[in-house]
Design a protein around this motif. Structure first.
Motif, short mmCIF file in Angstrom:
data_model
loop_
_atom_site.label_atom_id
_atom_site.label_comp_id
_atom_site.label_asym_id
_atom_site.label_seq_id
_atom_site.Cartn_x
_atom_site.Cartn_y
_atom_site.Cartn_z
N VAL B 295 0.80 -1.30 -0.03
CA VAL B 295 0.13 -0.06 0.03
C VAL B 295 0.94 1.40 0.02
N GLY B 296 1.89 1.22 0.62
CA GLY B 296 2.67 2.45 0.73
C GLY B 296 3.45 2.71 -0.62
N ALA B 297 3.98 1.52 -1.01
CA ALA B 297 4.41 1.53 -2.51
C ALA B 297 3.77 2.08 -3.52
N MET B 298 2.47 1.64 -3.60
CA MET B 298 1.57 2.39 -4.40
C MET B 298 1.21 3.85 -4.20
N TYR B 303 7.86 2.47 -7.89
CA TYR B 303 7.79 1.44 -8.99
C TYR B 303 8.33 0.24 -8.82
N PRO B 304 9.88 0.05 -8.51
CA PRO B 304 10.43 -1.08 -8.50
C PRO B 304 9.69 -2.14 -7.76
N ALA B 305 9.22 -1.42 -6.24
CA ALA B 305 8.59 -2.17 -5.42
C ALA B 305 7.02 -2.92 -5.83
N ILE B 306 6.54 -1.83 -6.62
CA ILE B 306 5.22 -2.25 -7.24
C ILE B 306 5.29 -3.16 -8.29
N MET B 307 6.55 -3.26 -8.93
CA MET B 307 6.67 -4.36 -10.06
C MET B 307 7.02 -5.72 -9.29
N ALA B 308 7.61 -5.56 -8.42
CA ALA B 308 8.36 -6.85 -7.56
C ALA B 308 6.80 -7.41 -7.01
N ILE B 309 6.02 -6.49 -6.39
CA ILE B 309 4.83 -7.28 -5.75
C ILE B 309 3.64 -7.81 -6.60
#
Lengths: 319, 338
Positions: B295-298, B303-309
């Protein structure tokens, strides 16, 4: 001699919210002696399957049976609470392709049946089942035991179904259209198998069919059903050679084998009455070529037309 | 069976590959400049240019993609723009808690869903069936965060039976900390015989797991009911009763084994949906999983975190469906042929 199976004035009515909705079986009396093959013949809706279900104690919800069913002289509960089915009485169904559970091997399914009715260890049960696979002429019993239904042909499945029916050495075998779903050649083999097994084990057979050819081949006695009643009964030869009831004559006349090329097929006009509540007079009169006014007034019971041969028709002798 | 497994596995790998492409393209077209996120809104232009160069944004897209793909294989999933730490590390410390929650929820959902479905199918249209259908529809339609709050109000606020948030009590972390064996906290507490932590962890797990299970449980119960009703009308069920087999055996073994494969399809879909459901539930229960991080990443366009998730979620979906395929093949011999 006591009959193996005696059905005495069996009625099956259907009830919905306390109201009678139909009465498809209206007083059937019938018996089967040990080793005897009795055929029940009739059109769809004549009550032949309900009769078989009543014998098994497996009537559908809402069915209200009355009358008596005796097995070896002992009255059977009509509500299905008896433990005779699968044990003393067995059944073979019409369509072997759908009668087996598709996700268990045949061996597993049969072991459940043995476990339910006999005290037997696992190994003994397996040997028992393999023995019956051999009895019904299945090659490679071990392979069949491990097979799933979809891996076998219809003929093999029907043999396996017969083996399952024999597992608990039944006194009475009910065959519900056992050959209808099979090829003609396979059907003939299955019928011969049933007769030879009957000779070996001595069980009585109640054969339900609409196929008069099958009746001619295997039955000792037949009962012709119409609208929930026996309209003609007697030794198979006598009934087939000299049918007394116009309905039986119609059935025989409608056999394609009797057909003269170039002539239209004979058919019995009309259809079986849908609802049998409040029926008066003879139930066949609407379709009967011999009907007279009096047929609307009296409902004829079975009366002898020859030794052991009875028909329910006031014009039984007429042509 | 091996060939069946190999073909399903091959498809899964292919889907995953295509997905990397989709995720990559999406990360490049979503609005928001990652360099700004990285450096902060007040960074001067030359600073932004330097960061773009450092993160590789000055290179052609195809090169960026190849680098990204190479990184996926070598364990370099990029650094979180928000925390500046490797995304993979961030996920590794949070994933076990999420997986434990997910597993507990799916276990509850499958066991109770199937049982309720079979019971409801026993007397369709009767009172018990109505109650179960009401519960199932309620479970499916109740938003997880709302159900979670309600449960907290009842079991924490009113009754005081269960802890409200977190995975372990703070005291437990001092008195009897969980040793690291597998990285899965609750499992580790069980493996090391740390009963204080284990019972405390179980108590913490109940409410979030029940909240998360509500949706899949409702789906599974309804699917099992429908599928059981169909199976109970089949010829082979009638054969079983004609051979005198007992009703319990017919329902719970002979019929249920036929009814389970369609139910398992729903389980696969529900598991994937539930994985995303953990995001909300983790926020409500302050569960130390990837949900809060996601939620924090979004919100931060990390974006690297979003892609990984996203990739992780897709992999989870594929794994869930692979497991479902295997279970179905195990249950139904005819599936193995196709």
């Amino acid at each position: 001699m006591t009959d193996l199976l005696h059905i005495d004035d069996l009625e099956v009515a259907f009830q919905e919210r306390g109201m009678l909705t139909n009465r498809p079986v209206r007083g059937i009396t019938l018996s089967v002696a040990p080793g005897e093959v009795v055929g029940i013949v009739g059109e769809t809706g004549c009550g032949k399957s309900l009769t078989a279900l009543a014998v098994l104690g497996l009537l559908p919800k809402g069915a209200v049976p009355s009358g008596r069913i005796l097995l070896d002289g002992v009255v059977q509960p009509l509500d299905g609470s008896g433990s005779a089915r699968g044990d003393v009485i067995s059944i073979v169904f019409q369509n072997p392709g759908t009668a087996f559970n598709p996700v268990f091997t045949l061996g597993r399914q049969m072991r459940d049946v043995v476990a339910r009715h006999r005290r037997m260890g696992r190994a003994a049960a397996t040997a028992h089942i393999l023995h019956y696979f051999e009895q019904v002429g299945l090659p490679e019993p071990e392979r069949i035991f491990r097979s799933y239904p979809h891996e076998l042909s219809g003929g093999m499945l029907q043999r396996a179904m017969i083996a399952m029916a024999l597992l608990c050495e039944p006194r009475l075998l009910i065959l519900d259209e056992p050959t209808t779903a099979l090829d003609v050649t396979i059907a003939k083999q299955i019928l011969e198998l049933i007769l030879s097994l009957r000779d070996r084990f001595g069980f009585g057979v109640l054969l339900i069919t609409h196929n008069l050819g099958v009746v001619r081949e295997v039955c000792d006695r037949i009962a012709v059903l119409y609208a929930g009643r026996v309209v003609e009964t007697g030794p198979a030869d006598a009934v087939l050679k000299a049918p007394a009831h116009p309905y039986t004559r119609g059935l025989l006349g409608a056999l394609p084998a009797r057909h003269v090329p170039g002539q239209p097929l004979d058919a019995i006009r009309g259809a079986v009455p849908g609802n049998l509540l409040g029926l008066t007079g003879c139930s066949f009169r609407e379709r009967c070529p011999l009907a007279i006014d009096r047929c609307g007034e009296i409902d004829p019971g079975l009366a002898p037309v020859a030794p052991l041969h009875e028909a329910a028709c006031i014009r039984a002798g007429a042509r | 069976m091996l060939r069946f497994l190999a073909s399903r596995l091959g498809t899964a790998v292919l889907v995953l590959f295509v997905l990397t492409l989709v995720v990559f393209v999406m990360s490049r077209v979503i609005p928001g400049d990652p360099a700004v996120v990285y450096a902060g809104p007040k960074a001067p232009p030359e600073e932004l240019a330097r960061i773009r160069e450092k993160l590789g944004f000055d290179q052609p897209l195809i090169v960026q993609y190849v680098n990204y793909l190479g990184g996926l294989f070598t364990g370099d999933w990029g650094n979180s723009l928000a925390t500046k730490r490797p995304v993979l590390d961030e996920l590794a410390i949070r994933l076990p808690a999420t997986l434990e929650l997910l597993f507990a929820a799916m276990l509850l959902a499958v066991v109770f869903g199937v049982v309720l479905g079979v019971v409801a199918a026993k007397r369709p249209g009767r009172a018990i069936d109505g109650v179960i259908r009401f519960l199932a529809i309620g479970g499916v339609s109740m938003p997880a965060f709302w159900l979670g709050l309600l449960l907290q109000v009842l079991f924490v606020g009113r009754l005081g039976w269960l802890p409200a948030t977190g995975q372990f009590s703070t005291e437990v972390e001092y008195v009897s900390p969980v040793a690291h064996v597998t990285g899965f906290p609750l499992l580790d507490s069980l493996l090391t015989g740390n009963w204080i932590a284990y019972s405390d962890g179980l108590a913490h797990l109940v409410l979030p797991a029940v909240t998360l299970a509500a949706y899949p449980l409702g789906l599974i119960a309804r699917m099992t009911r429908a599928s059981m009703l169909e199976v109970l009308g089949q010829d082979y069920v009638f054969t079983a009763s004609a051979f005198g087999l007992r009703d319990g055996l017919i329902r719970w073994k002979l019929a249920l084994k036929n009814a389970l494969p369609p139910t398992m399809t729903i389980v696969g879909l529900a598991a994937a949906y539930t994985l995303t459901g953990t995001f909300f539930v983790e926020v409500v229960f302050n569960w130390p999983g990837i949900g809060q991080f996601a939620v924090g990443a979004m919100l931060a366009v990390d974006y690297p975190a979003i892609m990984a998730i996203t990739l992780l979620g897709a992999a989870g979906y594929l794994i869930a469906n692979l497991v479902v395929d295997l279970i179905q093949a195990r249950l139904d011999p005819r599936v193995r042929l196709s």
